[in-house]
Design a protein around this motif. Sequence first.
Motif, PDB file in Angstrom:
ATOM      1  N   GLY A   1      48.783  33.369  35.574  1.00 30.57           N
ATOM      2  CA  GLY A   1      49.194  34.007  36.822  1.00 30.57           C
ATOM      3  C   GLY A   1      48.457  35.323  36.980  1.00 30.57           C
ATOM      4  O   GLY A   1      48.273  36.052  36.005  1.00 30.57           O
TER       5      GLY A   1
ATOM      6  N   ASP B   1      51.611  31.769  44.169  1.00 26.52           N
ATOM      7  CA  ASP B   1      52.640  31.542  43.165  1.00 26.52           C
ATOM      8  C   ASP B   1      53.647  32.680  43.285  1.00 26.52           C
ATOM      9  O   ASP B   1      53.281  33.788  43.676  1.00 26.52           O
ATOM     10  CB  ASP B   1      51.978  31.580  41.784  1.00 26.52           C
ATOM     11  CG  ASP B   1      52.940  31.217  40.657  1.00 26.52           C
ATOM     12  OD1 ASP B   1      53.940  30.528  40.917  1.00 26.52           O
ATOM     13  OD2 ASP B   1      52.666  31.619  39.506  1.00 26.52           O
TER      14      ASP B   1
ATOM     15  N   ARG C   1      48.507  31.569  41.007  1.00 23.57           N
ATOM     16  CA  ARG C   1      48.290  30.833  39.774  1.00 23.57           C
ATOM     17  C   ARG C   1      46.815  30.440  39.779  1.00 23.57           C
ATOM     18  O   ARG C   1      46.351  29.815  40.742  1.00 23.57           O
ATOM     19  CB  ARG C   1      49.177  29.582  39.746  1.00 23.57           C
ATOM     20  CG  ARG C   1      49.228  28.906  38.401  1.00 23.57           C
ATOM     21  CD  ARG C   1      50.212  29.604  37.483  1.00 23.57           C
ATOM     22  NE  ARG C   1      50.071  29.159  36.102  1.00 23.57           N
ATOM     23  CZ  ARG C   1      50.536  29.848  35.068  1.00 23.57           C
ATOM     24  NH1 ARG C   1      51.152  30.994  35.240  1.00 23.57           N
ATOM     25  NH2 ARG C   1      50.370  29.398  33.846  1.00 23.57           N
TER      26      ARG C   1
ATOM     27  N   ASN D   1      52.243  25.799  34.686  1.00 27.20           N
ATOM     28  CA  ASN D   1      53.003  27.019  34.519  1.00 27.20           C
ATOM     29  C   ASN D   1      54.270  26.697  33.721  1.00 27.20           C
ATOM     30  O   ASN D   1      55.128  25.974  34.195  1.00 27.20           O
ATOM     31  CB  ASN D   1      53.361  27.538  35.919  1.00 27.20           C
ATOM     32  CG  ASN D   1      54.061  28.881  35.854  1.00 27.20           C
ATOM     33  OD1 ASN D   1      54.483  29.322  34.779  1.00 27.20           O
ATOM     34  ND2 ASN D   1      54.196  29.516  37.002  1.00 27.20           N
TER      35      ASN D   1
END
Length: 598
Positions: A300, A331, A341, A388
């Motif tokens: 991120g 994100d 992201r 993620n």
Amino acid sequence: VDSKLIRNFSIIAHIDHGKSTLADRILDVTGALTAREQKEQFLDKMDIERERGITIKAQTVRLDYTAKDGQTYRLHLIDTPGHVDFNYEVSRSLQACEGALLVVDATQGVEAQTLANVFLALDNNLAIIPVLNKIDLPSADVERTTREIEDVIGLDCSGAIPASAKTGIGIAEILEAVVERIPAPKGDLNAAPRALIFDSWYDSYRGAVVMVRVVDGIIRKGQKVRFMATGRDYEVTEMGVFTPHATAITELGPGEVGFLVGNIKSVVDTKIGDTVTDAVHPATTPLPGFKEVKPMVFAGIFPTDSAQYEDLRDALSKLHMNDAAFVFEPDTSEALGFGFRCGFLGLLHMEIIQERLEREYNLDLITTAPSVVYHCYLNDGSMKSIENPAKLPPPNLTDRIEEPIFRMTVHVPSAYVGAVLALCQERRGEQKSIQYASSDRVIITYDMPLSEVLFDFHDKLKSVSRGYASMDYELVGYRADDLIKLDMLVNGDPLDALSVIVHRDKAYARGRDLAVKLKDIVPRQQYEVAIQAAIGSKVIARTTVKAMRKDVTAKCYGGDISRKRKLLEKQKEGKKRMKMVGSVEIPQEAFLAILKID
Ligand code: GTP
């Protein structure tokens, strides 16, 4: 030019074995250059690249060389990126060649990356000319290095050329060998045109520029061409070659190498490995080997100051335009707010992008710990790609989690074999082979989860081998293991950006280490802060950041204004890289702490 007089080759070398220096000497000898600065401008386009001493974008030069036989040959020297993160680009560059110079530092011997690239070259059926470099140094051992190349690679070294790219010894022999031993390109002049795209970059005036190697037919200025993988058509508005100065040309025939411009908006449309053909009379089959490159590592990226969100988006779009292998999407994180992201080929690629964002675009960023892509199989049989860890479905819905496995090849002097084996074992590696390249050099092969390679494996490898080990890796597949999500909480608030997926056996140790590390990084607040590591709702480790004893600004109130301002200014400075999580300030370092844990 008659394709019999064309030679296409590249230079394969491990980092620091002398690739750039040799390329330089070849340019000198063929009279292509008057000053080294020019070369630096042309072969190394980016500042960062120069500072790091690696080549990110392949770039190719056309050189004229008059050989001993009196003929003038057209040589295309195709520069290849040297780092494992850019492996696919290397293989496409090699596909554009008929031969390669294999440069081995005669004071060092064969290294892991040399090997990987030589095998790529052999896969592409290239003629390989071994060059034993740095023979001007007293520690050079030509005989030993020759034996090593023969033993490890199985390459006939009777024609190996001892050289010094620094002093110029052997350069004339190398050029003659290029002409004599590397075959001329074969291609059908009358067939429908097919050209391989092996590099592309973004130019703010011209849009995307592609570097191609023509295999069959002719590509002309003004022609309407089609990129076969994307199916898009463009008119060729400009063509050129680097000599190394950019020089305009009007056509490229079989075996020739040059660049095309055609109002192509973004490098995303110029896929490395794609085939360019004629739009009206297209070839029926594309050139072999095209593959979509996929990012392997995700992290991120969040602005420290949410006001910079739009600036960050602009900067990411610009970087993406010039680098199709870098991807991003919006994100949100409970802890960090709005951000993106981002996907990268590897850690080095990630570092380069991060550095460019901060340096060229002046952004203040928080980057979260990188993660690999997990395959999460749900009970209903479907599969979710997890980039993620915060988004991992709960265990009760999950059948199994698979992770990417890399085959690691490590080269190391025999004295350090034990230490390297222990390290690989500890990283959940599965031993594949141990091979003696010579009496004191060993090649160790392991299959290892990529996640274990990401966490400072390279640093550890260097330290257990006193810097002597070198490594290379490639993806071999996905494998299931007992993987779980580890969360970190600050005063009960989850720090979703710090969630990681780990092996169950390592969760306790990782959780405890992380809690201890965060305790040192999180500054004292007005009140006590609890830092916890948890698996699901079960807390497995806890540390406490004690409350501050005294309020720093308290004594300023009602007092000296300028002193108070100074203090606030100072705090602001310090805050630059802080982020509020719930009621607690967390510094940037915390988000990368996970990388620094033993
Ligand atoms: P990367 O770009 O990092 O992959 O390195 P490279 O393989 O291009 O190596 P480079 O040409 O930058 O050379 C690395 C170092 O070795 C430099 O300090 C060169 O000056 C030195 N070097 C290269 N060739 C020779 C040589 O023949 N003799 C000596 N003594 N030094 C050399």
